[in-house]
Design a protein around this motif. Structure first.
Motif, PDB file in Angstrom:
ATOM      1  N   UNK A 292       5.051  10.313   4.318  1.00 16.76           N
ATOM      2  CA  UNK A 292       4.329  10.493   5.586  1.00 16.76           C
ATOM      3  C   UNK A 292       2.844  10.185   5.419  1.00 16.76           C
ATOM      4  N   UNK A 293       2.244  10.649   4.316  1.00 11.98           N
ATOM      5  CA  UNK A 293       0.831  10.362   4.064  1.00 11.98           C
ATOM      6  C   UNK A 293       0.596   8.874   3.873  1.00 11.98           C
ATOM      7  N   UNK A 294       1.507   8.240   3.122  1.00 11.61           N
ATOM      8  CA  UNK A 294       1.380   6.802   2.890  1.00 11.61           C
ATOM      9  C   UNK A 294       1.510   6.033   4.200  1.00 11.61           C
ATOM     10  N   UNK A 295       2.430   6.469   5.069  1.00 11.21           N
ATOM     11  CA  UNK A 295       2.597   5.812   6.360  1.00 11.21           C
ATOM     12  C   UNK A 295       1.373   5.971   7.246  1.00 11.21           C
ATOM     13  N   UNK A 296       0.752   7.144   7.201  1.00 11.68           N
ATOM     14  CA  UNK A 296      -0.455   7.376   7.998  1.00 11.68           C
ATOM     15  C   UNK A 296      -1.597   6.482   7.538  1.00 11.68           C
ATOM     16  N   UNK A 297      -1.746   6.341   6.228  1.00 14.26           N
ATOM     17  CA  UNK A 297      -2.803   5.484   5.698  1.00 14.26           C
ATOM     18  C   UNK A 297      -2.522   4.016   5.999  1.00 14.26           C
ATOM     19  N   UNK A 298      -1.238   3.653   6.052  1.00 14.12           N
ATOM     20  CA  UNK A 298      -0.864   2.290   6.417  1.00 14.12           C
ATOM     21  C   UNK A 298      -1.306   1.994   7.849  1.00 14.12           C
ATOM     22  N   UNK A 299      -1.122   2.958   8.757  1.00 14.94           N
ATOM     23  CA  UNK A 299      -1.598   2.799  10.133  1.00 14.94           C
ATOM     24  C   UNK A 299      -3.114   2.780  10.210  1.00 14.94           C
ATOM     25  N   UNK A 300      -3.761   3.635   9.388  1.00 12.17           N
ATOM     26  CA  UNK A 300      -5.221   3.656   9.353  1.00 12.17           C
ATOM     27  C   UNK A 300      -5.778   2.304   8.923  1.00 12.17           C
ATOM     28  N   UNK A 301      -5.083   1.645   7.998  1.00 12.60           N
ATOM     29  CA  UNK A 301      -5.520   0.329   7.535  1.00 12.60           C
ATOM     30  C   UNK A 301      -5.552  -0.669   8.687  1.00 12.60           C
TER      31      UNK A 301
ATOM     32  N   UNK B 188      -7.524   6.845  -7.002  1.00  8.03           N
ATOM     33  CA  UNK B 188      -6.560   6.835  -5.890  1.00  8.03           C
ATOM     34  C   UNK B 188      -6.646   8.077  -5.009  1.00  8.03           C
ATOM     35  N   UNK B 189      -7.240   9.163  -5.526  1.00  6.73           N
ATOM     36  CA  UNK B 189      -7.368  10.368  -4.714  1.00  6.73           C
ATOM     37  C   UNK B 189      -8.313  10.162  -3.531  1.00  6.73           C
ATOM     38  N   UNK B 190      -9.123   9.104  -3.591  1.00 10.97           N
ATOM     39  CA  UNK B 190     -10.020   8.744  -2.488  1.00 10.97           C
ATOM     40  C   UNK B 190      -9.444   7.605  -1.644  1.00 10.97           C
ATOM     41  N   UNK B 191      -8.120   7.597  -1.489  1.00  3.68           N
ATOM     42  CA  UNK B 191      -7.444   6.469  -0.835  1.00  3.68           C
ATOM     43  C   UNK B 191      -7.898   6.261   0.601  1.00  3.68           C
ATOM     44  N   UNK B 192      -8.254   7.335   1.304  1.00  5.10           N
ATOM     45  CA  UNK B 192      -8.729   7.180   2.683  1.00  5.10           C
ATOM     46  C   UNK B 192      -9.978   6.312   2.705  1.00  5.10           C
ATOM     47  N   UNK B 193     -10.906   6.576   1.785  1.00  2.00           N
ATOM     48  CA  UNK B 193     -12.137   5.791   1.716  1.00  2.00           C
ATOM     49  C   UNK B 193     -11.846   4.332   1.413  1.00  2.00           C
ATOM     50  N   UNK B 194     -10.994   4.090   0.414  1.00  2.00           N
ATOM     51  CA  UNK B 194     -10.692   2.699   0.025  1.00  2.00           C
ATOM     52  C   UNK B 194      -9.950   1.978   1.146  1.00  2.00           C
ATOM     53  N   UNK B 195      -9.113   2.705   1.884  1.00  2.00           N
ATOM     54  CA  UNK B 195      -8.386   2.092   3.006  1.00  2.00           C
ATOM     55  C   UNK B 195      -9.359   1.665   4.096  1.00  2.00           C
TER      56      UNK B 195
ATOM     57  N   UNK C  99       0.807  -1.223   0.000  1.00  2.00           N
ATOM     58  CA  UNK C  99       0.000   0.000   0.000  1.00  2.00           C
ATOM     59  C   UNK C  99       0.843   1.278   0.000  1.00  2.00           C
ATOM     60  N   UNK C 100       1.889   1.395   0.842  1.00  2.00           N
ATOM     61  CA  UNK C 100       2.687   2.628   0.769  1.00  2.00           C
ATOM     62  C   UNK C 100       3.266   2.880  -0.621  1.00  2.00           C
ATOM     63  N   UNK C 101       3.778   1.834  -1.262  1.00  2.00           N
ATOM     64  CA  UNK C 101       4.339   1.997  -2.601  1.00  2.00           C
ATOM     65  C   UNK C 101       3.265   2.381  -3.614  1.00  2.00           C
ATOM     66  N   UNK C 102       2.081   1.774  -3.480  1.00  2.00           N
ATOM     67  CA  UNK C 102       0.966   2.106  -4.381  1.00  2.00           C
ATOM     68  C   UNK C 102       0.597   3.576  -4.228  1.00  2.00           C
ATOM     69  N   UNK C 103       0.490   4.039  -2.998  1.00  2.00           N
ATOM     70  CA  UNK C 103       0.095   5.421  -2.746  1.00  2.00           C
ATOM     71  C   UNK C 103       1.169   6.405  -3.203  1.00  2.00           C
ATOM     72  N   UNK C 104       2.419   6.093  -2.934  1.00  2.00           N
ATOM     73  CA  UNK C 104       3.517   6.971  -3.364  1.00  2.00           C
ATOM     74  C   UNK C 104       3.547   7.085  -4.880  1.00  2.00           C
ATOM     75  N   UNK C 105       3.246   5.987  -5.580  1.00  2.00           N
ATOM     76  CA  UNK C 105       3.225   6.025  -7.051  1.00  2.00           C
ATOM     77  C   UNK C 105       2.122   6.938  -7.584  1.00  2.00           C
ATOM     78  N   UNK C 106       1.116   7.218  -6.744  1.00  2.00           N
ATOM     79  CA  UNK C 106       0.028   8.113  -7.137  1.00  2.00           C
ATOM     80  C   UNK C 106       0.215   9.522  -6.583  1.00  2.00           C
ATOM     81  N   UNK C 107       1.400   9.831  -6.065  1.00  2.00           N
ATOM     82  CA  UNK C 107       1.708  11.190  -5.665  1.00  2.00           C
ATOM     83  C   UNK C 107       1.601  11.479  -4.186  1.00  2.00           C
ATOM     84  N   UNK C 108       1.286  10.488  -3.372  1.00  2.00           N
ATOM     85  CA  UNK C 108       1.238  10.704  -1.923  1.00  2.00           C
ATOM     86  C   UNK C 108       2.663  10.783  -1.376  1.00  2.00           C
ATOM     87  N   UNK C 109       2.853  11.563  -0.315  1.00  2.00           N
ATOM     88  CA  UNK C 109       4.160  11.618   0.337  1.00  2.00           C
ATOM     89  C   UNK C 109       4.366  10.369   1.190  1.00  2.00           C
TER      90      UNK C 109
END
Length: 396
Positions: A246-255, A298-305, A234-244
């Motif tokens: 830190x943002x990718x790490x936060x979403x990883x914890x949210x998951x 991917x811009x709705x990654x929080x929802x999908x997570x 997930x972090x790599x997927x999110x970073x490939x879509x322009x997330x930083x």
């Protein structure tokens, strides 16, 4: 209230506390290392593949040791086998934290063996001692496990930066199994072996010939596959879509938090249902929808997570509940648990590297995400079959 009744209630509460504290050790000691992988790689000069082995190695240990757990329970009893699991986890954490690349891998493997025993035996113990409250107990320990994993992931980096280093941060995770060991220790004296049926179908080998056992196994196993693909990439997927990062790490914890949430809700619903077919199909479809969402929006990654975390967490709770509901005895539940988790974790060990290779070949994450969606649809089919109100008998 009589003294005998009061004593029985205290013993019951101590047993529940022990189960929940064991549950805290079954994910945090594994996933807690993930935020420190970059530090470990830099310190020891590891390659990406060698670092990835720290994630794959426990999954292989889960798959290889899980089938043996029911045999340990029959020979030594569930209480003593779970005590041994906690000792293995503590020993593995100590070895992993020593300043040696070799011991890092050895300790990780030992931790995997201990977690495998705990993963398999807890559903059997719940079947034996809480047969009328399987869903509630599974939900409680799933919630505890997810919450501890999120807490561990949040704490290890600050601990490492506080001067302990990554070794000290990983060693601090021993607090979870050590506390569990201390609370669980009285159960060693209260050793109560479960009755062992003489029917071959209820023993370890016979369970592999049951169609219903395979349906439960593949429902739970495929969920392990898709969960570890997403949790790993997930972090790599999110970073490939322009997330930083830190943002990718936060979403990883949210998951991880989202996977714990169903522990509050699913047990409240299950007892109202005649069977679990509909809910099993529904939560599996949540995983499929979220995988497509990561691809298309991917811009709705929080929802999908949130959707994926809830769907995968609910699937795990249902799968573990099915082990108790479909089995006819505590030892059959342990054998089915061993079968389901062996197959599931071997699939999970293959998933992340295979999806990584597909990504490398295609250059993006589209095909891996489509594959996760299709696999989740297959999981929904097995969920519908495993969710029928049936029990394993002979070659059911």
């Amino acid at each position: 209230m009589s003294i005998t009744t009061l004593s029985s209630r205290r013993q019951n509460l101590l047993l529940i506390a022990g189960i929940l504290l064991i549950a805290t050790s079954l994910r945090v000691t594994f996933t807690g290392a993930a935020p420190l992988l970059d530090s470990i790689r830099a310190d020891y000069g590891l390659t990406t593949a060698q670092t990835g082995l720290l994630t794959t190695l426990p999954l292989l240990a889960f798959g290889l040791v899980s089938p043996l757990a029911a045999g340990f329970a029959r020979r030594f009893g569930m209480e003593r086998s779970l005590t041994g699991a906690l000792i293995l986890i503590c020993a593995g954490i100590a070895v992993r934290s020593l300043p040696s690349p070799t011991l890092l891998y050895v300790g990780t493997a030992i931790i995997g063996c201990g977690i495998a025993l705990g993963n398999v035996l807890l559903p059997g113990l719940i079947k034996r001692d809480f047969s009328g409250h399987v869903a509630k107990m599974v939900g409680a320990y799933s919630l505890t496990m997810g919450g501890a994993a999120a807490l561990g992931s949040a704490l290890v980096v600050p601990l490492a930066l506080s001067g302990l280093g990554w070794q000290g941060a990983l060693l601090a995770l021993m607090a979870f199994p050590l506390l569990g060991f201390l609370v669980w220790l009285p159960q060693w004296r209260n050793h109560t072996p479960a009755a062992v049926t003489t029917s071959r179908s209820l023993h370890d080998k016979g369970i592999w010939r049951s169609a219903l056992a395979w349906q439960v196994t593949l429902f739970l196993g495929i969920n392990s596959l898709v969960y570890y693909v997403i949790i790993g990439w997930l972090p790599a997927i999110l970073i490939s879509h322009g997330y930083s990062e830190a943002q990718a790490g936060s979403l990883h914890g949210l998951l991880q938090l989202a996977t714990a949430a169903p522990g509050l809700l699913i047990p409240l619903v299950l007892h109202k249902l005649k069977d679990q077919k509909g809910i099993a199909i529904g939560v599996a479809l949540m995983c499929a929808v979220s995988a497509v969402g990561y691809w298309l929006m991917p811009q709705q990654a929080v929802l999908w997570t949130l959707i994926f975390g809830f769907g995968s967490g609910a699937t795990m709770i249902l799968g573990l509940t099915f082990i108790g509901l479909r089995a006819g005895s505590a030892h059959q539940a342990a054998a089915l648990s061993g079968m389901a988790q062996s197959v599931g974790y071997l699939l999970a060990a293959c998933g992340p590297p295979v999806m990584g290779k597909i990504h490398d070949a295609s250059g993006d994450w589209h095909i891996p995400l489509i594959a996760v969606a299709v696999i989740s649809l297959i999981m929904a089919v097995f969920g519908g079959l495993a969710g029928r109100d049936k029990e394993i008998h002979g070659k059911s």
